[in-house]
Design a protein around this motif. Structure first.
Motif, short mmCIF file in Angstrom:
data_model
loop_
_atom_site.label_atom_id
_atom_site.label_comp_id
_atom_site.label_asym_id
_atom_site.label_seq_id
_atom_site.Cartn_x
_atom_site.Cartn_y
_atom_site.Cartn_z
N TYR A 253 -14.70 -12.92 20.30
CA TYR A 253 -15.84 -13.50 19.60
C TYR A 253 -16.99 -13.74 20.58
CZ TYR A 253 -19.00 -16.96 17.74
OH TYR A 253 -20.15 -17.63 17.38
N GLN A 254 -16.66 -14.27 21.74
CA GLN A 254 -17.68 -14.60 22.73
C GLN A 254 -18.43 -13.34 23.18
OE1 GLN A 254 -16.42 -16.23 26.59
NE2 GLN A 254 -17.70 -17.98 26.08
N ALA A 255 -17.73 -12.24 23.38
CA ALA A 255 -18.38 -10.99 23.78
C ALA A 255 -19.35 -10.52 22.69
CB ALA A 255 -17.33 -9.92 24.07
N GLU A 256 -18.91 -10.61 21.44
CA GLU A 256 -19.77 -10.22 20.32
C GLU A 256 -21.00 -11.13 20.26
OE1 GLU A 256 -19.33 -10.80 15.59
OE2 GLU A 256 -17.67 -9.74 16.54
N HIS A 257 -20.78 -12.42 20.40
CA HIS A 257 -21.87 -13.40 20.37
C HIS A 257 -22.85 -13.15 21.52
CE1 HIS A 257 -24.01 -17.18 19.98
NE2 HIS A 257 -23.76 -17.40 21.26
N HIS A 258 -22.34 -12.93 22.71
CA HIS A 258 -23.21 -12.70 23.87
C HIS A 258 -24.04 -11.44 23.68
CE1 HIS A 258 -20.88 -15.36 26.96
NE2 HIS A 258 -21.26 -16.02 25.89
N ALA A 259 -23.46 -10.39 23.12
CA ALA A 259 -24.21 -9.15 22.88
C ALA A 259 -25.35 -9.41 21.89
CB ALA A 259 -23.28 -8.07 22.36
N LEU A 260 -25.08 -10.15 20.83
CA LEU A 260 -26.11 -10.47 19.85
C LEU A 260 -27.22 -11.30 20.48
CD1 LEU A 260 -27.21 -10.55 16.95
CD2 LEU A 260 -25.73 -12.54 16.56
N MET A 261 -26.84 -12.30 21.27
CA MET A 261 -27.85 -13.16 21.90
C MET A 261 -28.64 -12.39 22.96
SD MET A 261 -27.80 -15.99 20.29
CE MET A 261 -27.23 -15.14 18.81
N ALA A 262 -27.98 -11.48 23.68
CA ALA A 262 -28.68 -10.66 24.67
C ALA A 262 -29.73 -9.78 23.99
CB ALA A 262 -27.70 -9.82 25.46
N GLU A 263 -29.39 -9.26 22.82
CA GLU A 263 -30.35 -8.44 22.07
C GLU A 263 -31.53 -9.28 21.59
OE1 GLU A 263 -32.46 -5.45 20.26
OE2 GLU A 263 -30.95 -5.38 21.85
N ARG A 264 -31.26 -10.45 21.09
CA ARG A 264 -32.35 -11.34 20.66
C ARG A 264 -33.24 -11.70 21.85
NH1 ARG A 264 -29.66 -15.69 16.43
NH2 ARG A 264 -28.96 -14.14 14.89
N ALA A 265 -32.61 -11.97 22.97
CA ALA A 265 -33.37 -12.29 24.18
C ALA A 265 -34.21 -11.10 24.61
CB ALA A 265 -32.42 -12.71 25.30
N ARG A 266 -33.61 -9.90 24.60
CA ARG A 266 -34.34 -8.70 24.99
C ARG A 266 -35.57 -8.52 24.11
NH1 ARG A 266 -35.47 -3.95 23.51
NH2 ARG A 266 -34.21 -4.01 21.63
N GLN A 267 -35.42 -8.74 22.81
CA GLN A 267 -36.55 -8.60 21.90
C GLN A 267 -37.65 -9.62 22.19
OE1 GLN A 267 -34.93 -8.73 17.92
NE2 GLN A 267 -33.90 -6.74 18.16
#
Length: 80
Positions: free
Chosen positions: A43-57
Motif C-alpha cells: 500500500y505504501q509503495a502505491e501511495h508514494h507513487a501517487l503522491m510523487a506524481e501529484r508532487a511532480r505535477q
C-alpha cells in the motif's frame, strides 16, 4: 515515544501536503488497518507513487521519509 496509536502526519507520510483532509483520514485508517508488513509496504509503495506524481505535477520533488509508517508500525509490534 511508542505509546498510543500511530498517527499519520506531515513528518511521517509522503505527500501529506498533496492530500485532502478526507484523504489524510483515509490514509491513516488504511495504515492502521494492516497486520502484515508486506501488505503495508505494498500500500505504501502505491501511495508514494501517487503522491510523487501529484508532487511532480506541482513542480516539487518529494524526499523519502527515512522512518516511514510501516517501519514505525512494525517497531510498535503492530505488523508481522
Amino acid at each position: 515515544c511508542l505509546a498510543g496509536p500511530w498517527r499519520a502526519g506531515a513528518n511521517n507520510s509522503a505527500g501529506w501536503q498533496f492530500m485532502s483532509p478526507d484523504e489524510r483520514v483515509e490514509h491513516q485508517r488504511r495504515m492502521r488497518s494492516f497486520t502484515r508488513y508486506d501488505e503495508c509496504k505494498a500500500y505504501q509503495a502505491e501511495h508514494h507513487a501517487l503522491m510523487a506524481e501529484r508532487a511532480r505535477q506541482a513542480g516539487v520533488v518529494l524526499e523519502p521519509h527515512e522512518d516511514a509508517g510501516c517501519e514505525q508500525l512494525r517497531a510498535r509490534g503492530r505488523l508481522q
